[in-house]
Scaffold this motif. Structure first.
Motif, PDB file in Angstrom:
ATOM      1  N   TRP A 101      39.581  38.450  58.844  1.00  0.00           N
ATOM      2  CA  TRP A 101      40.992  38.080  59.030  1.00  0.00           C
ATOM      3  C   TRP A 101      41.689  38.159  57.673  1.00  0.00           C
ATOM      4  O   TRP A 101      41.963  37.148  57.018  1.00  0.00           O
ATOM      5  CB  TRP A 101      41.074  36.670  59.624  1.00  0.00           C
ATOM      6  N   LYS A 102      41.888  39.380  57.216  1.00  0.00           N
ATOM      7  CA  LYS A 102      42.497  39.507  55.879  1.00  0.00           C
ATOM      8  C   LYS A 102      43.152  40.868  55.711  1.00  0.00           C
ATOM      9  O   LYS A 102      42.827  41.828  56.416  1.00  0.00           O
ATOM     10  CB  LYS A 102      41.443  39.327  54.778  1.00  0.00           C
ATOM     11  N   GLU A 103      44.067  40.906  54.776  1.00  0.00           N
ATOM     12  CA  GLU A 103      44.611  42.162  54.295  1.00  0.00           C
ATOM     13  C   GLU A 103      44.193  42.282  52.831  1.00  0.00           C
ATOM     14  O   GLU A 103      44.097  41.260  52.135  1.00  0.00           O
ATOM     15  CB  GLU A 103      46.141  42.162  54.383  1.00  0.00           C
TER      16      GLU A 103
ATOM     17  N   PHE B 116      38.492  40.352  40.559  1.00  0.00           N
ATOM     18  CA  PHE B 116      38.175  41.465  39.664  1.00  0.00           C
ATOM     19  C   PHE B 116      36.674  41.679  39.771  1.00  0.00           C
ATOM     20  O   PHE B 116      35.880  40.766  39.504  1.00  0.00           O
ATOM     21  CB  PHE B 116      38.571  41.118  38.217  1.00  0.00           C
ATOM     22  N   PHE B 117      36.271  42.874  40.209  1.00  0.00           N
ATOM     23  CA  PHE B 117      34.856  43.191  40.392  1.00  0.00           C
ATOM     24  C   PHE B 117      34.415  44.117  39.261  1.00  0.00           C
ATOM     25  O   PHE B 117      34.754  45.308  39.261  1.00  0.00           O
ATOM     26  CB  PHE B 117      34.622  43.926  41.715  1.00  0.00           C
ATOM     27  N   LEU B 118      33.680  43.571  38.319  1.00  0.00           N
ATOM     28  CA  LEU B 118      33.164  44.411  37.232  1.00  0.00           C
ATOM     29  C   LEU B 118      32.033  45.292  37.767  1.00  0.00           C
ATOM     30  O   LEU B 118      31.129  44.796  38.453  1.00  0.00           O
ATOM     31  CB  LEU B 118      32.626  43.527  36.106  1.00  0.00           C
TER      32      LEU B 118
ATOM     33  N   ASN C 212      26.996  38.911  49.705  1.00  0.00           N
ATOM     34  CA  ASN C 212      26.817  38.965  48.257  1.00  0.00           C
ATOM     35  C   ASN C 212      27.643  40.163  47.807  1.00  0.00           C
ATOM     36  O   ASN C 212      27.605  41.210  48.455  1.00  0.00           O
ATOM     37  CB  ASN C 212      25.351  39.211  47.896  1.00  0.00           C
ATOM     38  N   ASP C 213      28.356  40.022  46.714  1.00  0.00           N
ATOM     39  CA  ASP C 213      29.113  41.181  46.242  1.00  0.00           C
ATOM     40  C   ASP C 213      28.117  42.226  45.727  1.00  0.00           C
ATOM     41  O   ASP C 213      27.235  41.897  44.930  1.00  0.00           O
ATOM     42  CB  ASP C 213      30.070  40.774  45.104  1.00  0.00           C
ATOM     43  N   PRO C 214      28.241  43.470  46.167  1.00  0.00           N
ATOM     44  CA  PRO C 214      27.312  44.490  45.678  1.00  0.00           C
ATOM     45  C   PRO C 214      27.553  44.846  44.203  1.00  0.00           C
ATOM     46  O   PRO C 214      26.727  45.465  43.559  1.00  0.00           O
ATOM     47  CB  PRO C 214      27.620  45.704  46.576  1.00  0.00           C
ATOM     48  N   THR C 215      28.709  44.427  43.711  1.00  0.00           N
ATOM     49  CA  THR C 215      29.151  44.750  42.352  1.00  0.00           C
ATOM     50  C   THR C 215      28.367  43.916  41.318  1.00  0.00           C
ATOM     51  O   THR C 215      27.351  43.331  41.658  1.00  0.00           O
ATOM     52  CB  THR C 215      30.670  44.478  42.301  1.00  0.00           C
ATOM     53  N   SER C 216      28.863  43.831  40.085  1.00  0.00           N
ATOM     54  CA  SER C 216      28.081  43.168  39.025  1.00  0.00           C
ATOM     55  C   SER C 216      28.520  41.738  38.750  1.00  0.00           C
ATOM     56  O   SER C 216      27.719  40.810  38.760  1.00  0.00           O
ATOM     57  CB  SER C 216      28.179  43.980  37.747  1.00  0.00           C
TER      58      SER C 216
ATOM     59  N   MET D 124      39.711  46.133  41.284  1.00  0.00           N
ATOM     60  CA  MET D 124      40.525  44.920  41.403  1.00  0.00           C
ATOM     61  C   MET D 124      40.986  44.836  42.854  1.00  0.00           C
ATOM     62  O   MET D 124      41.353  45.854  43.441  1.00  0.00           O
ATOM     63  CB  MET D 124      41.725  45.039  40.449  1.00  0.00           C
ATOM     64  N   ARG D 125      40.932  43.643  43.408  1.00  0.00           N
ATOM     65  CA  ARG D 125      41.370  43.505  44.805  1.00  0.00           C
ATOM     66  C   ARG D 125      42.229  42.256  44.969  1.00  0.00           C
ATOM     67  O   ARG D 125      41.883  41.180  44.488  1.00  0.00           O
ATOM     68  CB  ARG D 125      40.157  43.419  45.724  1.00  0.00           C
ATOM     69  N   LEU D 126      43.363  42.435  45.642  1.00  0.00           N
ATOM     70  CA  LEU D 126      44.183  41.294  46.040  1.00  0.00           C
ATOM     71  C   LEU D 126      43.822  41.004  47.484  1.00  0.00           C
ATOM     72  O   LEU D 126      43.887  41.898  48.332  1.00  0.00           O
ATOM     73  CB  LEU D 126      45.680  41.640  45.948  1.00  0.00           C
TER      74      LEU D 126
HETATM   75  C1  LIG Z   1      32.858  47.605  46.011  1.00  0.00           C
HETATM   76  C2  LIG Z   1      33.269  46.686  46.847  1.00  0.00           C
HETATM   77  C3  LIG Z   1      32.979  46.674  48.308  1.00  0.00           C
HETATM   78  C4  LIG Z   1      33.626  45.406  48.780  1.00  0.00           C
HETATM   79  C5  LIG Z   1      34.747  45.275  47.801  1.00  0.00           C
HETATM   80  C6  LIG Z   1      34.089  45.533  46.471  1.00  0.00           C
HETATM   81  C7  LIG Z   1      33.136  44.358  46.148  1.00  0.00           C
HETATM   82  C8  LIG Z   1      32.819  43.461  47.323  1.00  0.00           C
HETATM   83  C9  LIG Z   1      32.643  44.212  48.674  1.00  0.00           C
HETATM   84  C10 LIG Z   1      32.894  43.341  49.918  1.00  0.00           C
HETATM   85  C11 LIG Z   1      34.050  42.378  49.677  1.00  0.00           C
HETATM   86  C12 LIG Z   1      31.691  42.508  50.372  1.00  0.00           C
HETATM   87  C13 LIG Z   1      31.938  41.916  51.776  1.00  0.00           C
HETATM   88  C14 LIG Z   1      32.222  42.999  52.811  1.00  0.00           C
HETATM   89  C15 LIG Z   1      33.391  43.918  52.413  1.00  0.00           C
HETATM   90  C16 LIG Z   1      33.461  45.054  53.404  1.00  0.00           C
HETATM   91  C17 LIG Z   1      34.716  43.155  52.595  1.00  0.00           C
HETATM   92  O1  LIG Z   1      34.770  42.216  53.430  1.00  0.00           O
HETATM   93  O2  LIG Z   1      35.719  43.479  52.005  1.00  0.00           O
HETATM   94  C18 LIG Z   1      33.133  44.436  50.965  1.00  0.00           C
HETATM   95  C19 LIG Z   1      34.119  45.344  50.243  1.00  0.00           C
HETATM   96  C20 LIG Z   1      34.268  46.709  50.867  1.00  0.00           C
HETATM   97  O3  LIG Z   1      33.286  47.385  51.189  1.00  0.00           O
HETATM   98  O4  LIG Z   1      35.429  47.136  51.023  1.00  0.00           O
END
Ligand SMILES: C=C1C[C@]23C[C@H]1CC[C@H]2[C@]1(C)CCC[C@@](C)(C(=O)O)[C@H]1[C@@H]3C(=O)O
Ligand SMILES: O=C(O)CCC(=O)C(=O)O
Ligand SMILES: [Fe+2]
Length: 374
Positions: free
Chosen positions: A149-151, A314-316, A244-248, A223-225
């Motif tokens: 439930w997000k943008e 901010f995802f490094l 878990n964030d796949p990022t660092s 970067m994500r808003l």
């Molecule tokens: C590289 C990325 C993939 C996601 C955005 C960034 C880092 C976190 C990932 C995420 C937030 C993990 C949960 C699932 C996801 C699909 C989301 O809900 O947004 C993931 C992001 C993505 O794949 O767009």
């Protein structure tokens, strides 16, 4: 099936969902009038959802002032606390981080301004198939079920480049250049803070200041808003499922609305927003780079039925061709290599094309790489 909340508009951006299913969610104005009905695509299974009465996590934040000023006594204490937190659950709160509160306020205000725009304007930034940057709405068309439930509005930031500014400069029909200016500045500040935190993590782990800092120099980050609109049945939905964030390393700031939950010592806790404090999370890539010693943080975001929630994340990420190999000090007889060599480019591809990032991404990726290598 039709939905009308602005959050629920079809935003085809990727591959995994069934096109027909996605079409059923096309907006038409009838959903908010029929509040009793939540499309099944937005309903999460009980094991992922939050039960009633999740407690607030009450942990003292890490004060970075002493680290930034080089006060040796403070550095030792901070390293010890960071080491404990990263080994146990993979996250900590950081205060006195040196980021201008005014920049933070402006970054939130512009995010609020963006998500309150008419849908047609947001679509000018729509994330296209296979691209990492852009606006996405609930990932309808990308995933077939458990829709968040997000943008979101995501954009790439490569260290020492004007990637963010250029991204917004290139939008046609509408002037988004003020976004470029502000989020370029925000990303540069986040990038610098990330590298400082990398020095802190290196010292905490006993591998010295430079190893991680050097590894992330030239980073290719995201970067994500995030915007979580009010939800009429918040007990059925999730803003972001457990993952878990796949990022660092993730540096997150939430507006003053609760919603972020982390998994600590076998149970969920709410991380309440605290002024300018940043939530700093270890992600899967850094867990692999520390040979599994620092844990990737398990977290999720819930939604509520009254107020919109926003976060700046901010995802490094390493530069795409850096090979993730832990420093030799972290590979021992008791703790041999836990993960195969890989690049962030491959893990990113895995999460965008083959596997929806969740709580077991790193294990699934490890198996996938090992199978590919054989
Ligand atoms: C590289 C990325 C993939 C996601 C955005 C960034 C880092 C976190 C990932 C995420 C937030 C993990 C949960 C699932 C996801 C699909 C989301 O809900 O947004 C993931 C992001 C993505 O794949 O767009
Ligand atoms: O919005 C939040 O609090 C969490 C967001 C998150 O986990 C993510 O974007 O990866
Ligand atoms: Fe996350």
């Amino acid at each position: 099936m039709v939905v009308s909340h602005p959050a629920l508009v079809v935003a085809p951006e990727s591959t995994i969902a069934n096109e027909k299913e996605a079409q059923k969610l096309t907006v038409d104005g009838s959903f908010t009038e029929n509040k009793s009905h939540m499309p099944t695509e937005f309903v999460w299974p009980d094991e992922d959802k939050a039960e009633e009465g999740i407690p607030e996590l009450d942990i003292p934040p890490i004060d970075l002032k002493g680290f930034l000023s080089g006060d040796q006594q403070a550095v030792a204490t901070i390293c010890q606390r960071v080491n404990e937190a990263c080994k146990r659950h993979g996250f900590f709160l950081a205060v006195n981080h040196g980021v201008d509160p005014n920049l933070l306020a402006r970054a939130h205000a512009l995010s609020e301004e963006f998500f309150s725009r008419p849908h047609s304007e947001k679509l000018q930034l729509q994330r296209k198939l296979g691209e990492a940057s852009g606006y996405a709405n609930s990932f309808i068309g990308r995933f077939a079920s458990k829709l968040p439930w997000k943008e979101t509005l995501s954009f790439q930031f490569i260290h020492d480049t004007k990637t963010v500014q250029n991204y917004f400069q290139n939008v046609k029909d509408q002037d988004f250049s003020h976004y470029g200016k502000l989020y370029q500045e925000y990303c540069e500040v986040m990038g610098d803070l990330s590298l400082v935190i990398m020095e802190l993590l290196g010292l905490s782990l006993g591998v010295g200041r430079d190893f991680f800092r050097d590894f992330y120099t030239g980073h290719d980050s995201v970067m994500r808003l995030n915007y979580y609109p009010p939800c009429h049945q918040p007990e059925l939905a999730l803003g972001t499922g457990p993952h878990n964030d796949p990022t660092s390393l993730t540096i997150l700031h939430q507006n003053n609305i609760d919603g972020l939950q982390v998994f600590v010592d076998g149970r969920w806790y709410t991380v309440c927003p605290k002024g300018d404090a940043f939530v700093v999370n270890i992600g899967d890539t850094l867990m692999a780079l520390t040979n599994g010693i620092y844990k990737s943080c398990l977290h999720r975001a819930i939604v509520n039925n009254s107020v919109a929630r926003r976060s700046l994340t901010f995802f490094l990420c390493p530069n795409k061709d850096k090979v993730v190999i832990p420093p030799k000090e972290l590979i021992t007889a008791e703790n041999p290599r836990q993960y195969p060599d890989f690049t962030w480019a491959t893990l990113l591809e895995f999460t965008q094309k083959h596997y929806r990032a969740d709580t077991t991404t790193l294990e699934a990726f490890k198996q996938w790489v090992l199978e590919k290598n054989n």
